[in-house]
Design a protein around this motif. Structure first.
Motif, PDB file in Angstrom:
ATOM      1  N   TRP A 277     -14.933 -46.434  45.949  1.00  0.00           N
ATOM      2  CA  TRP A 277     -16.212 -46.232  46.645  1.00  0.00           C
ATOM      3  C   TRP A 277     -16.755 -44.817  46.433  1.00  0.00           C
ATOM      4  O   TRP A 277     -17.958 -44.610  46.367  1.00  0.00           O
ATOM      5  CB  TRP A 277     -16.052 -46.479  48.144  1.00  0.00           C
ATOM      6  CG  TRP A 277     -15.575 -47.861  48.473  1.00  0.00           C
ATOM      7  CD1 TRP A 277     -16.149 -49.035  48.069  1.00  0.00           C
ATOM      8  CD2 TRP A 277     -14.428 -48.209  49.250  1.00  0.00           C
ATOM      9  NE1 TRP A 277     -15.431 -50.091  48.557  1.00  0.00           N
ATOM     10  CE2 TRP A 277     -14.368 -49.619  49.294  1.00  0.00           C
ATOM     11  CE3 TRP A 277     -13.453 -47.485  49.923  1.00  0.00           C
ATOM     12  CZ2 TRP A 277     -13.379 -50.316  49.973  1.00  0.00           C
ATOM     13  CZ3 TRP A 277     -12.469 -48.171  50.609  1.00  0.00           C
ATOM     14  CH2 TRP A 277     -12.440 -49.564  50.622  1.00  0.00           C
ATOM     15  N   LEU A 278     -15.855 -43.824  46.387  1.00  0.00           N
ATOM     16  CA  LEU A 278     -16.328 -42.435  46.365  1.00  0.00           C
ATOM     17  C   LEU A 278     -16.775 -41.976  44.982  1.00  0.00           C
ATOM     18  O   LEU A 278     -17.585 -41.057  44.869  1.00  0.00           O
ATOM     19  CB  LEU A 278     -15.240 -41.496  46.893  1.00  0.00           C
ATOM     20  CG  LEU A 278     -14.927 -41.604  48.383  1.00  0.00           C
ATOM     21  CD1 LEU A 278     -13.886 -40.568  48.786  1.00  0.00           C
ATOM     22  CD2 LEU A 278     -16.177 -41.430  49.231  1.00  0.00           C
ATOM     23  N   GLY A 279     -16.232 -42.579  43.919  1.00  0.00           N
ATOM     24  CA  GLY A 279     -16.570 -42.097  42.581  1.00  0.00           C
ATOM     25  C   GLY A 279     -16.084 -40.657  42.447  1.00  0.00           C
ATOM     26  O   GLY A 279     -15.119 -40.257  43.097  1.00  0.00           O
ATOM     27  N   ASP A 280     -16.769 -39.843  41.640  1.00  0.00           N
ATOM     28  CA  ASP A 280     -16.299 -38.457  41.509  1.00  0.00           C
ATOM     29  C   ASP A 280     -17.333 -37.426  41.968  1.00  0.00           C
ATOM     30  O   ASP A 280     -17.125 -36.234  41.872  1.00  0.00           O
ATOM     31  CB  ASP A 280     -15.835 -38.164  40.068  1.00  0.00           C
ATOM     32  CG  ASP A 280     -16.904 -38.522  39.065  1.00  0.00           C
ATOM     33  OD1 ASP A 280     -18.046 -38.798  39.502  1.00  0.00           O
ATOM     34  OD2 ASP A 280     -16.601 -38.538  37.870  1.00  0.00           O
ATOM     35  N   ASP A 281     -18.479 -37.910  42.480  1.00  0.00           N
ATOM     36  CA  ASP A 281     -19.504 -36.945  42.914  1.00  0.00           C
ATOM     37  C   ASP A 281     -19.486 -36.824  44.442  1.00  0.00           C
ATOM     38  O   ASP A 281     -20.367 -37.310  45.132  1.00  0.00           O
ATOM     39  CB  ASP A 281     -20.897 -37.365  42.417  1.00  0.00           C
ATOM     40  CG  ASP A 281     -21.168 -38.840  42.670  1.00  0.00           C
ATOM     41  OD1 ASP A 281     -20.198 -39.549  43.075  1.00  0.00           O
ATOM     42  OD2 ASP A 281     -22.309 -39.282  42.493  1.00  0.00           O
ATOM     43  N   TYR A 282     -18.412 -36.195  44.926  1.00  0.00           N
ATOM     44  CA  TYR A 282     -18.210 -36.109  46.374  1.00  0.00           C
ATOM     45  C   TYR A 282     -19.044 -34.982  46.980  1.00  0.00           C
ATOM     46  O   TYR A 282     -18.932 -33.829  46.586  1.00  0.00           O
ATOM     47  CB  TYR A 282     -16.721 -35.866  46.657  1.00  0.00           C
ATOM     48  CG  TYR A 282     -16.373 -35.806  48.121  1.00  0.00           C
ATOM     49  CD1 TYR A 282     -16.081 -36.960  48.825  1.00  0.00           C
ATOM     50  CD2 TYR A 282     -16.328 -34.592  48.802  1.00  0.00           C
ATOM     51  CE1 TYR A 282     -15.752 -36.913  50.174  1.00  0.00           C
ATOM     52  CE2 TYR A 282     -16.005 -34.531  50.141  1.00  0.00           C
ATOM     53  CZ  TYR A 282     -15.715 -35.696  50.826  1.00  0.00           C
ATOM     54  OH  TYR A 282     -15.393 -35.640  52.156  1.00  0.00           O
ATOM     55  N   ASP A 283     -19.879 -35.331  47.966  1.00  0.00           N
ATOM     56  CA  ASP A 283     -20.719 -34.321  48.615  1.00  0.00           C
ATOM     57  C   ASP A 283     -20.597 -34.495  50.132  1.00  0.00           C
ATOM     58  O   ASP A 283     -21.139 -35.443  50.694  1.00  0.00           O
ATOM     59  CB  ASP A 283     -22.175 -34.513  48.149  1.00  0.00           C
ATOM     60  CG  ASP A 283     -23.108 -33.497  48.793  1.00  0.00           C
ATOM     61  OD1 ASP A 283     -22.614 -32.577  49.456  1.00  0.00           O
ATOM     62  OD2 ASP A 283     -24.337 -33.650  48.631  1.00  0.00           O
ATOM     63  N   GLU A 284     -19.845 -33.586  50.769  1.00  0.00           N
ATOM     64  CA  GLU A 284     -19.585 -33.721  52.212  1.00  0.00           C
ATOM     65  C   GLU A 284     -20.716 -33.061  52.997  1.00  0.00           C
ATOM     66  O   GLU A 284     -20.934 -31.858  52.900  1.00  0.00           O
ATOM     67  CB  GLU A 284     -18.240 -33.055  52.530  1.00  0.00           C
ATOM     68  CG  GLU A 284     -17.666 -33.443  53.863  1.00  0.00           C
ATOM     69  CD  GLU A 284     -16.225 -32.952  54.007  1.00  0.00           C
ATOM     70  OE1 GLU A 284     -15.338 -33.448  53.284  1.00  0.00           O
ATOM     71  OE2 GLU A 284     -15.998 -32.054  54.835  1.00  0.00           O
ATOM     72  N   ARG A 285     -21.414 -33.858  53.784  1.00  0.00           N
ATOM     73  CA  ARG A 285     -22.538 -33.301  54.561  1.00  0.00           C
ATOM     74  C   ARG A 285     -22.064 -32.559  55.801  1.00  0.00           C
ATOM     75  O   ARG A 285     -22.687 -31.599  56.237  1.00  0.00           O
ATOM     76  CB  ARG A 285     -23.426 -34.450  55.054  1.00  0.00           C
ATOM     77  CG  ARG A 285     -24.356 -35.030  54.043  1.00  0.00           C
ATOM     78  CD  ARG A 285     -25.390 -35.827  54.817  1.00  0.00           C
ATOM     79  NE  ARG A 285     -25.961 -36.888  54.046  1.00  0.00           N
ATOM     80  CZ  ARG A 285     -26.663 -37.893  54.570  1.00  0.00           C
ATOM     81  NH1 ARG A 285     -26.855 -37.970  55.866  1.00  0.00           N
ATOM     82  NH2 ARG A 285     -27.166 -38.821  53.817  1.00  0.00           N
ATOM     83  N   GLU A 286     -20.952 -33.053  56.400  1.00  0.00           N
ATOM     84  CA  GLU A 286     -20.525 -32.427  57.669  1.00  0.00           C
ATOM     85  C   GLU A 286     -19.062 -32.750  57.948  1.00  0.00           C
ATOM     86  O   GLU A 286     -18.598 -33.861  57.692  1.00  0.00           O
ATOM     87  CB  GLU A 286     -21.389 -32.948  58.821  1.00  0.00           C
ATOM     88  CG  GLU A 286     -21.186 -32.211  60.134  1.00  0.00           C
ATOM     89  CD  GLU A 286     -22.300 -32.538  61.125  1.00  0.00           C
ATOM     90  OE1 GLU A 286     -23.299 -31.799  61.153  1.00  0.00           O
ATOM     91  OE2 GLU A 286     -22.170 -33.554  61.844  1.00  0.00           O
ATOM     92  N   TYR A 287     -18.380 -31.761  58.491  1.00  0.00           N
ATOM     93  CA  TYR A 287     -16.998 -31.906  58.951  1.00  0.00           C
ATOM     94  C   TYR A 287     -17.044 -31.751  60.469  1.00  0.00           C
ATOM     95  O   TYR A 287     -17.704 -30.835  60.977  1.00  0.00           O
ATOM     96  CB  TYR A 287     -16.158 -30.798  58.317  1.00  0.00           C
ATOM     97  CG  TYR A 287     -14.735 -30.686  58.797  1.00  0.00           C
ATOM     98  CD1 TYR A 287     -13.783 -31.614  58.389  1.00  0.00           C
ATOM     99  CD2 TYR A 287     -14.336 -29.650  59.639  1.00  0.00           C
ATOM    100  CE1 TYR A 287     -12.449 -31.501  58.806  1.00  0.00           C
ATOM    101  CE2 TYR A 287     -13.011 -29.527  60.056  1.00  0.00           C
ATOM    102  CZ  TYR A 287     -12.079 -30.456  59.628  1.00  0.00           C
ATOM    103  OH  TYR A 287     -10.774 -30.343  60.052  1.00  0.00           O
TER     104      TYR A 287
END
Ligand SMILES: Cc1cc2nc3c(=O)[nH]c(=O)nc-3n(C[C@H](O)[C@H](O)[C@H](O)COP(=O)(O)OP(=O)(O)OC[C@H]3O[C@@H](n4cnc5c(N)ncnc54)[C@H](O)[C@@H]3O)c2cc1C
Ligand code: SF4
Length: 557
Positions: A277-287
């Motif tokens: 599902w995540l692929g390799d373009d991980y962009d975390e908006r918020e922790y």
């Protein structure tokens, strides 16, 4: 002189789902109501997983109270529900949609900033018509008392406010419940800690990767050996254009295992099962992170005192029904029931009886039975001890036990068991259901996941740096009462923005020299605090919320 203070018929503290439901119900019944919320905006302090449920058996649902709620405030309806049992790279997945649909009218994924701020606008309009309204950036810091009776609230930013009815909907870290002596803050086993990442993903990518349409959504749950023996599990929910991915663990287990909670989140995010599902373009908006009460142990059966009532997390009303988490719907029900109790009490000329009436309604409507199921009391008394756990673990891990797991799967028993709300509510809080059984299921029945994770995760430092804060320099909201490592050391690992080997979070473990002796102590810098409440339970602290509008501001929640 308390006569000079402003007076409202009802004051509601907190604009989460519990407070919003209470305020709207009060105001619609003509009760002059003011709502006080400490965040810069409703939802800016809140975190959830989160799926909001409308239960068929519940007396109130959120869309009943706020028409248009699903259209304006939610992300996607959840249409498919899975649990993944993980052993290394082997995974056995069960479809548990049937279990999830029992007693569920609908369930939607939500992000709290969007959801709460939409509700707050409705609440402001409705309550304004009564002469009240909703005020943000106001932190209530205590109960106003007259001759030993609660008559209102005190605030940091305003003069005290008098009221005939005080609704504490101020969430898990309720200072009002604490002040009234209605919340027991002592034991880590009464709490869960949730830590979550909101991951950016365009809607059409979500549709393609999960094989769903715009009006469909999925819930995935995870358990097994990826959490180093910590009791709890993971979740992934699809939003419109993001994913919520996180873990919810028993707080006592985090402390016992000295687990670094951000590492456990990373263990889930980098597991190969998520790579599809995540692929390799991980962009975390918020922790983000927050504590939640375990209603089985914390729900107060009599959540009121004088004019004060507790609703939602403030009353410990957060239900973990096995892997299904239900807190928002119970907060809504409780808020509306409390409001209804006051309206009835007032109409009978006995406003002070509202608390008693609220308690009766919680029991009569079956809410209390869901929050504290009697069968859990029995099952936990029998099953939650070291001897039983050891025996169960040994039996499961034997060749006979493993054969039993394979046989049970062949006849569909495992999938049915995971889908059974009856079994879920009596699940013991031991390693067996959270760690051992899922691992054995993964080992015996799992297929090896082919995908490989290539995501590059942000460091803890980057996660903290990406959050928005209005820092309250010189006004710490947490004071460590005993800074010895023995008394407060658990916070170093359990704090979601601190870590043993990272010096920039809230809690730090230090060795100091004094009079020739070395002492291991804990030091604290509250500036990066996400206000989860964890250290209030695991460390020796005086804990309160930052002033109104101060501290962390979540944009997603
Ligand atoms: C990781 C995680 C996953 C979860 N998953 C789910 C899920 O999938 N489904 C579900 O139903 N539940 C879930 N929950 C639980 C759910 O979020 C809570 O049970 C729910 O938010 C409780 O609602 P509430 O209205 O009682 O309190 P909250 O939502 O916490 O709202 C309390 C409000 O009071 C305000 N406040 C607090 N103190 C003061 C003060 N002194 N003065 C003024 N304002 C104040 C706060 O700013 C906040 O707006 C999850 C929680 C976490 C952390
Ligand atoms: S300092 Fe305490 S309340 Fe703040 S993030 Fe850490 S554990 Fe949570």
């Amino acid at each position: 002189m308390t006569e000079d203070y402003e007076h409202y018929e009802a004051v509601v503290v907190g604009a989460g789902p519990g407070g919003a439901a209470a305020a709207a119900t009060l105001a619609r019944n003509g009760v002059e109501t003011v709502v006080l919320e400490r965040g810069v905006d409703a939802g800016s302090k809140n975190v959830t997983g989160g799926l909001i449920y409308a239960e068929e058996s519940a007396p109130y649902t959120i869309d009943g109270i706020f028409p248009g709620f699903r259209e304006h405030a939610t992300e996607r309806p959840v249409t498919d529900y899975y649990i993944h049992n993980i052993a290394g790279e082997q995974v056995r997945t069960f479809d548990i949609t049937d279990g999830h649909e029992q007693d569920t009218e609908w369930a939607d994924a939500v992000l709290r900033r969007k959801m709460d701020s939409w509700m707050a606008r409705q609440v402001h309009e409705i309550t304004r018509e009564t002469g009240g309204g909703l005020l943000t950036e106001v932190k209530v810091n205590g109960l106003l008392e007259e001759d030993g009776e609660i008559v209102g609230v005190t605030c940091e930013e305003l003069d005290p406010i008098k009221a005939d009815f005080v609704v504490a909907a101020d969430g898990v870290n309720s200072e009002l419940a604490r002040e009234a002596g209605l919340m027991d803050w002592e034991e880590p086993e009464e709490w869960f800690q949730g830590v979550k990442a909101v991951v950016d993903m365009p809607g059409d990518t979500i549709n393609e990767r999960f094989g769903i349409a715009d009006d469909e959504g999925e819930a995935h749950l995870f358990s097994g050996d990826l959490y180093d023996g910590v009791r709890g599990g993971g979740f992934l929910y699809t939003n419109q254009d993001s994913l919520c991915i996180g873990n919810v663990f028993h707080l006592d287990s985090i402390v016992e295992e000295e687990a670094e909670v951000q590492d456990l989140l990373d263990a889930l995010l980098t597991h190969p099962v998520l790579a599809q599902w995540l692929g390799d373009d991980y962009d975390e908006r918020e922790y983000s992170a927050k504590l939640v009460p375990d209603s089985k142990k914390a729900a107060n059966p009599s959540p009121h005192q004088g004019r004060l009532v507790l609703v939602g997390d403030a009353g410990g009303q957060m239900q973990a029904q096995g892997p299904i988490i239900k807190g928002m719907n119970h907060a809504v029900t409780a808020g509306a029931l409390a409001a209804e109790a006051f309206v009835e009490a007032r109409s009978r000329g006995e406003p002070d009886s509202a608390g008693e009436r609220y308690e009766r309604r919680l029991h009569d409507e079956g809410v209390m039975a869901k929050l504290r199921p009697a069968r859990y009391e029995v099952a936990s008394a029998l099953g939650e001890n070291d001897t039983t756990t050891r025996l169960a673990e040994r039996a499961l891990d034997s060749s006979v036990g493993r054969l039993g797991v394979r046989m049970a799967d062949r006849v569909g028993l495992l999938e049915r068991a995971y889908s059974s709300p009856y079994l879920a509510t009596m699940m013991p809080d031991t390693k067996t259901p959270y760690v051992t059984l899922p691992t054995i299921i993964g080992e015996e029945l799992g297929a090896t996941v082919e995908a490989e994770s290539t995501v590059e995760l942000p460091s803890l430092e980057e996660r903290i740096g990406d959050l928005t804060y209005d820092t309250d320099v010189g006004n710490p909201h947490i004071v460590v009462e005993d800074n010895s490592f023995e008394a407060s050391g658990a916070a170093v690992t359990a704090c979601p923005v601190s870590a043993m080997d990272y010096g920039g979070g809230c809690y730090r473990d230090e060795t100091v020299q004094s009079n020739g002796d070395e002492k291991r102590v804990v030091s604290l810098d509250t500036q990066p605090c996400v206000e989860c409440g964890t250290c209030a339970i695991v460390a020796d602290t005086q804990w309160e919320h930052p002033r109104g509008g101060k501290g962390v501001e979540f944009r997603e929640g």
